[in-house]
Design a protein around this motif. Structure first.
Motif, PDB file in Angstrom:
ATOM      1  N   TYR A  46      24.899  22.781  29.016  1.00 44.98           N
ATOM      2  CA  TYR A  46      24.158  21.578  29.378  1.00 44.98           C
ATOM      3  C   TYR A  46      22.656  21.854  29.394  1.00 44.98           C
ATOM      4  O   TYR A  46      21.856  21.095  28.829  1.00 44.98           O
ATOM      5  CB  TYR A  46      24.628  21.077  30.743  1.00 44.98           C
ATOM      6  N   GLY A  47      22.258  22.954  30.046  1.00 45.89           N
ATOM      7  CA  GLY A  47      20.844  23.306  30.075  1.00 45.89           C
ATOM      8  C   GLY A  47      20.285  23.555  28.689  1.00 45.89           C
ATOM      9  O   GLY A  47      19.177  23.112  28.359  1.00 45.89           O
ATOM     10  N   GLU A  48      21.056  24.258  27.862  1.00 43.88           N
ATOM     11  CA  GLU A  48      20.612  24.538  26.493  1.00 43.88           C
ATOM     12  C   GLU A  48      20.393  23.249  25.713  1.00 43.88           C
ATOM     13  O   GLU A  48      19.381  23.093  25.013  1.00 43.88           O
ATOM     14  CB  GLU A  48      21.650  25.395  25.772  1.00 43.88           C
ATOM     15  N   LEU A  49      21.322  22.307  25.817  1.00 46.86           N
ATOM     16  CA  LEU A  49      21.222  21.074  25.044  1.00 46.86           C
ATOM     17  C   LEU A  49      20.051  20.213  25.507  1.00 46.86           C
ATOM     18  O   LEU A  49      19.379  19.582  24.681  1.00 46.86           O
ATOM     19  CB  LEU A  49      22.527  20.286  25.127  1.00 46.86           C
ATOM     20  N   LEU A  50      19.771  20.198  26.801  1.00 45.27           N
ATOM     21  CA  LEU A  50      18.615  19.438  27.261  1.00 45.27           C
ATOM     22  C   LEU A  50      17.314  20.068  26.774  1.00 45.27           C
ATOM     23  O   LEU A  50      16.356  19.367  26.435  1.00 45.27           O
ATOM     24  CB  LEU A  50      18.616  19.324  28.781  1.00 45.27           C
ATOM     25  N   GLY A  95      20.530  30.219  37.743  1.00 46.31           N
ATOM     26  CA  GLY A  95      21.328  29.178  37.105  1.00 46.31           C
ATOM     27  C   GLY A  95      20.864  27.777  37.436  1.00 46.31           C
ATOM     28  O   GLY A  95      21.231  26.818  36.748  1.00 46.31           O
ATOM     29  N   PHE A  96      20.065  27.638  38.486  1.00 48.37           N
ATOM     30  CA  PHE A  96      19.560  26.313  38.843  1.00 48.37           C
ATOM     31  C   PHE A  96      18.739  25.706  37.717  1.00 48.37           C
ATOM     32  O   PHE A  96      18.607  24.484  37.637  1.00 48.37           O
ATOM     33  CB  PHE A  96      18.734  26.385  40.131  1.00 48.37           C
ATOM     34  N   ARG A  97      18.176  26.538  36.846  1.00 44.54           N
ATOM     35  CA  ARG A  97      17.355  26.000  35.760  1.00 44.54           C
ATOM     36  C   ARG A  97      18.183  25.176  34.779  1.00 44.54           C
ATOM     37  O   ARG A  97      17.662  24.255  34.141  1.00 44.54           O
ATOM     38  CB  ARG A  97      16.618  27.126  35.037  1.00 44.54           C
TER      39      ARG A  97
END
Length: 273
Positions: A46-50, A95-97
């Motif tokens: 999810y973080g990567e895609l954003l 991981g919060f990032r």
């Protein structure tokens, strides 16, 4: 307007889908066998895609939603059980990032909350810029009822959205509440029939992508994050400096020209300052 967009598929990474239609990207939690409960791989993806969407000059707004009847009911409980036994697969301290990636993205992020939204999913929704919810969708912070704490910055995000007293109520009780109450609390901006939610969220995102300058939106998101902790005088001083600096960028003349010519603006993509 969105009916005229031609979607293009991008590699999904299995449980988190990514689709771009025109200038709007849609990220979808897609783990139906677990109701979109999130494991660490999903969180990272999810973080990567954003970050991909934020760096893409062709993407000017993002919608985040879930497949099926859930948005995201939180972390996969099987993962929590593993952690409670021996600490295996414990989340990384940074991981919060990924969880808060919407807050850090330069593009506006709209959460389309189609169903159950709890725990980790609740934090992801709070980190979005705007929240729409399906009528009857259920929310809960859940943390206190699992023996956990207010995770990933939600103790800051939630009071800013609903006020300190209501935030404490929702965090301490872990009670379940509906989309209609979430609207009353100020947590979501609109409640719409479930069947209308995808189109409504995407239409709103498309409006942002068409009429709002990417640079303006990116800087406004940063202003909200930074100036919330400043005095009114310091906030005004910083905003004035940004305003004067913005006069040298092409967005202002294009914004004025499009208004005078009664046409949609042709703002340049934002590449960062």
């Amino acid at each position: 307007m969105t009916d005229q967009l031609e979607p293009s598929e991008v590699d999904t990474g299995d449980t988190v889908g990514y689709r771009v239609a025109g200038a709007v990207a849609t990220i979808t939690f897609d783990k139906p066998e677990r109701g979109n409960a999130m494991d660490q791989a999903m969180q990272i993806r999810y973080g990567e895609l954003l970050r991909v969407a934020s760096a893409d000059p062709g993407v000017r707004a993002v919608v985040v939603t879930g497949s099926g009847r859930s948005f995201c009911p939180g972390a996969d409980l099987g993962l929590l059980e593993d952690i409670s036994v021996d600490g295996a697969a414990a989340p990384e301290r940074e991981g919060f990032r990924d969880v808060l990636a919407a807050a850090y993205a330069d593009v506006p992020v709209v959460a389309a909350i189609n169903g159950g939204c709890a725990g980790l999913g609740f934090v992801i929704a709070c980190a979005a810029d705007v929240r729409f919810a399906a009528a009857g969708a259920k929310f809960t912070t859940a943390f206190a009822r699992r023996g956990l704490v207010a995770e990933y910055g939600v103790a800051k995000l939630l009071p800013e959205l609903v006020g300190r007293g209501r935030a404490l109520d929702l965090l301490l009780s872990g009670r379940t509440f509906t989309a209609e109450l979430a609207y009353d609390y100020g947590l979501v901006q609109e409640v719409v029939p479930a069947e209308e939610l995808p189109a409504r969220a995407k239409a709103y995102a498309a409006e942002l992508a068409t009429y709002s300058a990417p640079r303006s939106m990116a800087l406004m998101k940063r202003q909200i994050r930074r100036e919330a902790g400043l005095s009114l005088e310091d906030s005004a001083r910083e905003a004035t400096a940004l305003m004067l600096e913005s006069f040298s960028h092409p967005e202002l003349p294009e914004g004025l020209a499009s208004w005078n010519e009664r046409r949609p603006p042709d703002f340049p993509p934002y590449q960062g300052d």
